[in-house]
Design a protein around this motif. Structure first.
Motif, PDB file in Angstrom:
ATOM      1  N   GLN A 119       0.816  -1.206   0.000  1.00  0.00           N
ATOM      2  CA  GLN A 119       0.000   0.000   0.000  1.00  0.00           C
ATOM      3  C   GLN A 119       0.853   1.260   0.000  1.00  0.00           C
ATOM      4  O   GLN A 119       0.600   2.190  -0.766  1.00  0.00           O
ATOM      5  CB  GLN A 119      -0.946   0.018   1.207  1.00  0.00           C
ATOM      6  CG  GLN A 119      -2.079  -0.987   1.118  1.00  0.00           C
ATOM      7  CD  GLN A 119      -1.739  -2.250   1.887  1.00  0.00           C
ATOM      8  OE1 GLN A 119      -0.627  -2.742   1.821  1.00  0.00           O
ATOM      9  NE2 GLN A 119      -2.707  -2.777   2.626  1.00  0.00           N
ATOM     10  N   THR A 120       1.873   1.313   0.870  1.00  0.00           N
ATOM     11  CA  THR A 120       2.651   2.548   0.986  1.00  0.00           C
ATOM     12  C   THR A 120       3.453   2.850  -0.283  1.00  0.00           C
ATOM     13  O   THR A 120       3.821   3.998  -0.521  1.00  0.00           O
ATOM     14  CB  THR A 120       3.609   2.482   2.188  1.00  0.00           C
ATOM     15  OG1 THR A 120       4.436   1.326   2.078  1.00  0.00           O
ATOM     16  CG2 THR A 120       2.825   2.414   3.488  1.00  0.00           C
ATOM     17  N   ASN A 121       3.708   1.835  -1.082  1.00  0.00           N
ATOM     18  CA  ASN A 121       4.430   2.056  -2.343  1.00  0.00           C
ATOM     19  C   ASN A 121       3.503   2.254  -3.534  1.00  0.00           C
ATOM     20  O   ASN A 121       3.958   2.473  -4.653  1.00  0.00           O
ATOM     21  CB  ASN A 121       5.361   0.867  -2.635  1.00  0.00           C
ATOM     22  CG  ASN A 121       6.544   0.817  -1.682  1.00  0.00           C
ATOM     23  OD1 ASN A 121       7.020   1.857  -1.228  1.00  0.00           O
ATOM     24  ND2 ASN A 121       7.021  -0.375  -1.379  1.00  0.00           N
ATOM     25  N   SER A 122       2.185   2.180  -3.298  1.00  0.00           N
ATOM     26  CA  SER A 122       1.228   2.356  -4.397  1.00  0.00           C
ATOM     27  C   SER A 122       1.147   3.826  -4.807  1.00  0.00           C
ATOM     28  O   SER A 122       1.459   4.729  -4.027  1.00  0.00           O
ATOM     29  CB  SER A 122      -0.158   1.861  -3.978  1.00  0.00           C
ATOM     30  OG  SER A 122      -0.648   2.624  -2.893  1.00  0.00           O
ATOM     31  N   LYS A 123       0.706   4.048  -6.032  1.00  0.00           N
ATOM     32  CA  LYS A 123       0.667   5.402  -6.581  1.00  0.00           C
ATOM     33  C   LYS A 123      -0.294   6.295  -5.795  1.00  0.00           C
ATOM     34  O   LYS A 123       0.021   7.443  -5.483  1.00  0.00           O
ATOM     35  CB  LYS A 123       0.254   5.342  -8.060  1.00  0.00           C
ATOM     36  CG  LYS A 123       0.315   6.691  -8.760  1.00  0.00           C
ATOM     37  CD  LYS A 123       0.002   6.543 -10.244  1.00  0.00           C
ATOM     38  CE  LYS A 123       0.063   7.895 -10.949  1.00  0.00           C
ATOM     39  NZ  LYS A 123      -0.254   7.760 -12.404  1.00  0.00           N
ATOM     40  N   TRP A 124      -1.481   5.758  -5.435  1.00  0.00           N
ATOM     41  CA  TRP A 124      -2.466   6.581  -4.726  1.00  0.00           C
ATOM     42  C   TRP A 124      -1.961   6.997  -3.353  1.00  0.00           C
ATOM     43  O   TRP A 124      -2.164   8.148  -2.932  1.00  0.00           O
ATOM     44  CB  TRP A 124      -3.795   5.834  -4.591  1.00  0.00           C
ATOM     45  CG  TRP A 124      -3.784   4.667  -3.640  1.00  0.00           C
ATOM     46  CD1 TRP A 124      -3.514   3.370  -3.933  1.00  0.00           C
ATOM     47  CD2 TRP A 124      -4.038   4.704  -2.226  1.00  0.00           C
ATOM     48  NE1 TRP A 124      -3.585   2.587  -2.804  1.00  0.00           N
ATOM     49  CE2 TRP A 124      -3.911   3.374  -1.740  1.00  0.00           C
ATOM     50  CE3 TRP A 124      -4.368   5.714  -1.326  1.00  0.00           C
ATOM     51  CZ2 TRP A 124      -4.089   3.041  -0.401  1.00  0.00           C
ATOM     52  CZ3 TRP A 124      -4.547   5.384   0.012  1.00  0.00           C
ATOM     53  CH2 TRP A 124      -4.413   4.072   0.469  1.00  0.00           C
ATOM     54  N   PHE A 125      -1.262   6.078  -2.666  1.00  0.00           N
ATOM     55  CA  PHE A 125      -0.767   6.385  -1.327  1.00  0.00           C
ATOM     56  C   PHE A 125       0.357   7.417  -1.405  1.00  0.00           C
ATOM     57  O   PHE A 125       0.373   8.396  -0.643  1.00  0.00           O
ATOM     58  CB  PHE A 125      -0.269   5.111  -0.648  1.00  0.00           C
ATOM     59  CG  PHE A 125      -0.070   5.253   0.836  1.00  0.00           C
ATOM     60  CD1 PHE A 125      -1.034   4.812   1.722  1.00  0.00           C
ATOM     61  CD2 PHE A 125       1.085   5.839   1.355  1.00  0.00           C
ATOM     62  CE1 PHE A 125      -0.857   4.944   3.097  1.00  0.00           C
ATOM     63  CE2 PHE A 125       1.275   5.987   2.712  1.00  0.00           C
ATOM     64  CZ  PHE A 125       0.295   5.539   3.594  1.00  0.00           C
ATOM     65  N   LYS A 126       1.279   7.217  -2.327  1.00  0.00           N
ATOM     66  CA  LYS A 126       2.390   8.153  -2.474  1.00  0.00           C
ATOM     67  C   LYS A 126       1.895   9.552  -2.849  1.00  0.00           C
ATOM     68  O   LYS A 126       2.436  10.559  -2.379  1.00  0.00           O
ATOM     69  CB  LYS A 126       3.377   7.645  -3.528  1.00  0.00           C
ATOM     70  CG  LYS A 126       4.237   6.480  -3.068  1.00  0.00           C
ATOM     71  CD  LYS A 126       5.244   6.097  -4.138  1.00  0.00           C
ATOM     72  CE  LYS A 126       6.202   5.034  -3.643  1.00  0.00           C
ATOM     73  NZ  LYS A 126       7.195   4.663  -4.683  1.00  0.00           N
TER      74      LYS A 126
END
Length: 344
Positions: A119-126
């Motif tokens: 999750q933390t490396n996903s585009k939306w999270f970043k």
């Protein structure tokens, strides 16, 4: 930007566009949220809209709230709960829409369970993280919990005898909400007294909560007293024996794999990544491998296999046997206890 909950107050003077509150500790999440809401109110955010990504949730509702004008000409807060910690494709697109249309009169608070690297490396999270603050609200353990406990004792202006503080640590590690309630109670009952262990015995029952993963860390580190306390709590809480056996089997099998690799001349530094052992746990495995011989680990695996066989074939939940297995993570116990066999 990642900010830990105890650092939050330093970042509330000028609020960012959004806050990401993800973690497994309800007290940390609620406490952090209350600090954010209090700071937001001082800066004119008086309306709150609460949304949750339940089945059938319409992401256009979030976009509409973001773009809508306030009925009372005040700034607004939109709180969104992601029960699974993932917005899905449609949700990720909605977040991108919000970021493309920044609104200085809106504050977004996204809340969910503990998230991992996926999750933390996903585009939306970043994307959200770049515009706001990410608060990992994970229950502190060990020294971190001790620092948290010290800060709450100071917050309530309590005077606690060092033995009583050690008792509070044992009673409430893993349960910040119960610890916070205990601080409030102590402030009412003993506001100006030096709080002693005897007083705590009168006031509290053991309310610490632990996971099977914390138990595994304790036995790998050979913290036997702590491990036995955790095991008793897990039993009292009704932890499913198959889950506990799965976790212990996993650790013992991994120890055996690493020990055999060492015997074949392989270096531990080459094995951590291969077996997905992250930095925090490396010292625990290193310590266990240093003190335990191959024959110790093989005996533990055989003992665990017998426990599992009794559980699966006869339905025997042998908590005494589990306790014995945990003790065997101390090599000294093998000299005294290795001869003990489980009865059929």
């Amino acid at each position: 930007m990642r900010v830990y909950p105890d650092q939050l107050k330093q970042h509330l003077k000028n609020l960012p566009d959004c806050f990401l509150l993800f973690g497994d500790d309800p007290w940390l999440i609620e406490n952090s949220k209350q600090h954010i809401l209090a700071a937001a109110k001082k800066q004119g955010f008086e309306e709150r809209v609460q949304l949750s990504q339940e089945t059938g949730f319409n992401w256009n509702e979030l976009i509409q709230e973001w773009q809508a004008m306030s009925l009372f000409a005040s700034r607004r807060i939109v709180e969104l709960i992601l029960p699974q910690g993932k917005p899905g494709t449609e949700g990720a697109a909605a977040f991108q829409t919000l970021l493309q249309h920044p609104n200085p009169d809106m504050l977004l608070i996204v809340q969910g369970p503990k998230v991992g690297a996926e999750q933390t490396n996903s585009k939306w999270f970043k994307s959200l993280d770049a515009k706001g603050i990410y608060l990992p609200c994970t229950t502190p353990e060990g020294k971190q919990f001790e620092r948290w406990l010290d800060s709450r004792i100071a917050h309530y202006n309590l005077t606690v005898h060092h033995d009583a503080k050690a008792m509070l640590f044992t009673l409430f590690e893993g349960n910040l909400l119960a610890a916070e309630q205990a601080m409030q109670m102590l402030q009412l009952l003993s506001p100006k007294q030096n709080i002693t262990p005897e007083q705590l015995n009168q006031y509290f029952e053991d309310q610490s909560r632990f996971s099977v993963f914390q138990l595994c860390d304790a036995i790998l580190g050979n913290h036997q007293k702590q491990a036995q306390h955790m095991l008793a709590q897990l039993q009292a809480e009704g932890t499913a024996m198959p889950i506990l056996m799965w976790a212990l089997f996993k650790e013992i099998n991994l120890l055996l794999t690493l020990k055999l690799a060492q015997h074949n001349g392989e270096q531990l530094n080459q094995l951590w990544g291969k077996h997905r052992i992250w930095d925090k746990r490396k010292p625990l495995f290193q310590a266990a491998l240093t003190r335990l011989d191959l024959e110790h680990i093989e005996h533990m695996l055989a003992f665990a296999s017998k426990l599992e066989l009794n559980l699966k074939q006869k339905g025997i939940e042998d908590w005494v046997g589990i306790s014995h297995l945990c003790i065997l993570f101390d090599p000294r116990a093998h000299n005294r206890l290795a001869h003990i066999e489980l009865t059929d």
